[in-house]
Write a protein that holds these residues in place. Structure first.
Motif, mmCIF file in Angstrom:
data_model
loop_
_atom_site.group_PDB
_atom_site.id
_atom_site.type_symbol
_atom_site.label_atom_id
_atom_site.label_comp_id
_atom_site.label_asym_id
_atom_site.label_seq_id
_atom_site.Cartn_x
_atom_site.Cartn_y
_atom_site.Cartn_z
ATOM 1 N N LEU A 294 68.997 136.786 97.597
ATOM 2 C CA LEU A 294 67.937 135.781 97.752
ATOM 3 C C LEU A 294 67.897 135.244 99.178
ATOM 4 O O LEU A 294 66.816 135.061 99.744
ATOM 5 C CB LEU A 294 68.149 134.611 96.784
ATOM 6 C CG LEU A 294 67.465 134.674 95.432
ATOM 7 C CD1 LEU A 294 67.791 133.419 94.622
ATOM 8 C CD2 LEU A 294 65.973 134.848 95.547
ATOM 9 N N ILE A 295 69.065 134.998 99.746
ATOM 10 C CA ILE A 295 69.143 134.505 101.126
ATOM 11 C C ILE A 295 68.504 135.524 102.070
ATOM 12 O O ILE A 295 67.670 135.180 102.911
ATOM 13 C CB ILE A 295 70.604 134.220 101.552
ATOM 14 C CG1 ILE A 295 71.243 133.132 100.694
ATOM 15 C CG2 ILE A 295 70.698 133.899 103.043
ATOM 16 C CD1 ILE A 295 70.630 131.775 100.808
ATOM 17 N N ARG A 296 68.876 136.780 101.921
ATOM 18 C CA ARG A 296 68.326 137.824 102.788
ATOM 19 C C ARG A 296 66.813 137.942 102.612
ATOM 20 O O ARG A 296 66.069 138.113 103.582
ATOM 21 C CB ARG A 296 69.009 139.162 102.501
ATOM 22 C CG ARG A 296 70.432 139.215 103.007
ATOM 23 C CD ARG A 296 71.038 140.609 102.830
ATOM 24 N NE ARG A 296 72.467 140.536 102.940
ATOM 25 C CZ ARG A 296 73.322 140.624 101.918
ATOM 26 N NH1 ARG A 296 72.885 140.822 100.692
ATOM 27 N NH2 ARG A 296 74.614 140.531 102.131
ATOM 28 N N ALA A 297 66.355 137.839 101.369
ATOM 29 C CA ALA A 297 64.914 137.922 101.106
ATOM 30 C C ALA A 297 64.181 136.742 101.750
ATOM 31 O O ALA A 297 63.074 136.911 102.286
ATOM 32 C CB ALA A 297 64.656 137.961 99.598
ATOM 33 N N ALA A 298 64.783 135.561 101.721
ATOM 34 C CA ALA A 298 64.172 134.379 102.338
ATOM 35 C C ALA A 298 64.087 134.553 103.851
ATOM 36 O O ALA A 298 63.073 134.193 104.471
ATOM 37 C CB ALA A 298 64.960 133.117 101.984
ATOM 38 N N VAL A 299 65.116 135.122 104.450
ATOM 39 C CA VAL A 299 65.117 135.376 105.896
ATOM 40 C C VAL A 299 64.015 136.389 106.234
ATOM 41 O O VAL A 299 63.253 136.198 107.191
ATOM 42 C CB VAL A 299 66.493 135.875 106.378
ATOM 43 C CG1 VAL A 299 66.436 136.373 107.815
ATOM 44 C CG2 VAL A 299 67.537 134.778 106.232
ATOM 45 N N GLU A 300 63.913 137.450 105.445
ATOM 46 C CA GLU A 300 62.874 138.460 105.680
ATOM 47 C C GLU A 300 61.481 137.849 105.552
ATOM 48 O O GLU A 300 60.591 138.147 106.352
ATOM 49 C CB GLU A 300 63.032 139.624 104.700
ATOM 50 C CG GLU A 300 64.212 140.517 105.000
ATOM 51 C CD GLU A 300 64.403 141.613 103.963
ATOM 52 O OE1 GLU A 300 63.415 141.984 103.275
ATOM 53 O OE2 GLU A 300 65.536 142.099 103.827
ATOM 54 N N LEU A 301 61.292 137.003 104.552
ATOM 55 C CA LEU A 301 59.994 136.350 104.367
ATOM 56 C C LEU A 301 59.670 135.459 105.565
ATOM 57 O O LEU A 301 58.557 135.499 106.096
ATOM 58 C CB LEU A 301 59.991 135.528 103.071
ATOM 59 C CG LEU A 301 58.687 134.784 102.771
ATOM 60 C CD1 LEU A 301 57.520 135.752 102.600
ATOM 61 C CD2 LEU A 301 58.863 133.924 101.527
ATOM 62 N N ASN A 302 60.649 134.672 106.005
ATOM 63 C CA ASN A 302 60.427 133.824 107.181
ATOM 64 C C ASN A 302 60.061 134.662 108.398
ATOM 65 O O ASN A 302 59.156 134.309 109.153
ATOM 66 C CB ASN A 302 61.666 132.978 107.492
ATOM 67 C CG ASN A 302 61.834 131.808 106.558
ATOM 68 O OD1 ASN A 302 60.966 131.497 105.739
ATOM 69 N ND2 ASN A 302 62.971 131.147 106.657
ATOM 70 N N ALA A 303 60.767 135.755 108.600
ATOM 71 C CA ALA A 303 60.505 136.612 109.759
ATOM 72 C C ALA A 303 59.110 137.224 109.675
ATOM 73 O O ALA A 303 58.420 137.356 110.695
ATOM 74 C CB ALA A 303 61.557 137.704 109.865
ATOM 75 N N GLY B 17 60.701 129.554 97.896
ATOM 76 C CA GLY B 17 61.267 130.251 96.744
ATOM 77 C C GLY B 17 60.260 130.873 95.805
ATOM 78 O O GLY B 17 60.527 131.918 95.196
ATOM 79 N N ALA B 18 59.084 130.268 95.665
ATOM 80 C CA ALA B 18 58.077 130.810 94.754
ATOM 81 C C ALA B 18 57.589 132.185 95.205
ATOM 82 O O ALA B 18 57.089 132.966 94.393
ATOM 83 C CB ALA B 18 56.904 129.845 94.623
ATOM 84 N N ALA B 19 57.761 132.495 96.477
ATOM 85 C CA ALA B 19 57.317 133.781 97.013
ATOM 86 C C ALA B 19 58.427 134.838 96.965
ATOM 87 O O ALA B 19 58.199 135.977 97.382
ATOM 88 C CB ALA B 19 56.834 133.607 98.449
ATOM 89 N N LEU B 20 59.598 134.467 96.458
ATOM 90 C CA LEU B 20 60.729 135.401 96.425
ATOM 91 C C LEU B 20 60.914 136.004 95.045
ATOM 92 O O LEU B 20 60.821 135.300 94.034
ATOM 93 C CB LEU B 20 62.021 134.676 96.820
ATOM 94 C CG LEU B 20 62.067 134.049 98.208
ATOM 95 C CD1 LEU B 20 63.368 133.268 98.385
ATOM 96 C CD2 LEU B 20 61.922 135.109 99.286
ATOM 97 N N ALA B 21 61.215 137.292 95.012
ATOM 98 C CA ALA B 21 61.588 137.929 93.747
ATOM 99 C C ALA B 21 62.971 137.416 93.355
ATOM 100 O O ALA B 21 63.839 137.241 94.218
ATOM 101 C CB ALA B 21 61.608 139.447 93.914
#
Length: 147
Positions: free
Chosen positions: A127-136, A89-93
């Motif tokens: 936020l969910i989509r951003a977390a998925v993109e970050l993981n990918a 989460g700290a890496a997500l806008a």
């Protein structure tokens, strides 16, 4: 005399040979039987809407976990709240300011949802989509084997 190494314990239902993680999460929602169960069910539905390919897991002795190329978030329930903890989460806008807990760490961020709170569904799905993109983006490419 050497001791045999102990296999790492896992709480993933698939590996434990019990009910599927999705069934266990269904059971948790039902067993709560109050606003927390309703809220856990609602955020679960939003997670699935935001990422239809999400994988549900059941870890750490009963914590619902949503994954896609790594952990997206967990859904813990406490007496006074439902807590969604985002693994990275700290890496997500977070332009909507949903994160309201675990703000001091360098990695995780959480959203504490209390009984009368209204969830900003559009912002949560973003936020969910951003977390998925970050993981990918952090996923290591498959290594080619030389023959």
């Amino acid at each position: 005399m050497m001791k045999k190494p102990v296999a790492a314990k896992t709480n993933s239902a698939k590996q434990a040979g019990t009910a599927s993680p999705s069934k266990l999460i269904d059971g948790r929602i039902k067993e709560l039987g109050d606003w927390r169960g309703e809220m856990l069910g609602r955020v679960r539905a939003l997670i699935k809407e935001a990422d239809p390919d999400v994988v549900e897991e059941w870890k750490w002795r009963g914590v619902p976990v949503w994954e896609h190329d790594g952990i997206i978030c967990t859904g813990e329930t406490y007496k006074e709240m439902v807590k969604l903890t985002f693994a990275k989460g700290a890496a997500l806008a977070d332009p909507a300011g949903l994160f309201n807990s675990s703000l001091d760490g360098n990695v995780r961020r959480a959203i504490d949802i209390r009984e009368d709170d209204k969830v900003n569904e559009k912002a949560l799905k973003a936020l969910i989509r951003a977390a998925v993109e970050l993981n990918a983006s952090k996923k290591k490419p498959a290594q080619k084997r030389s023959v």
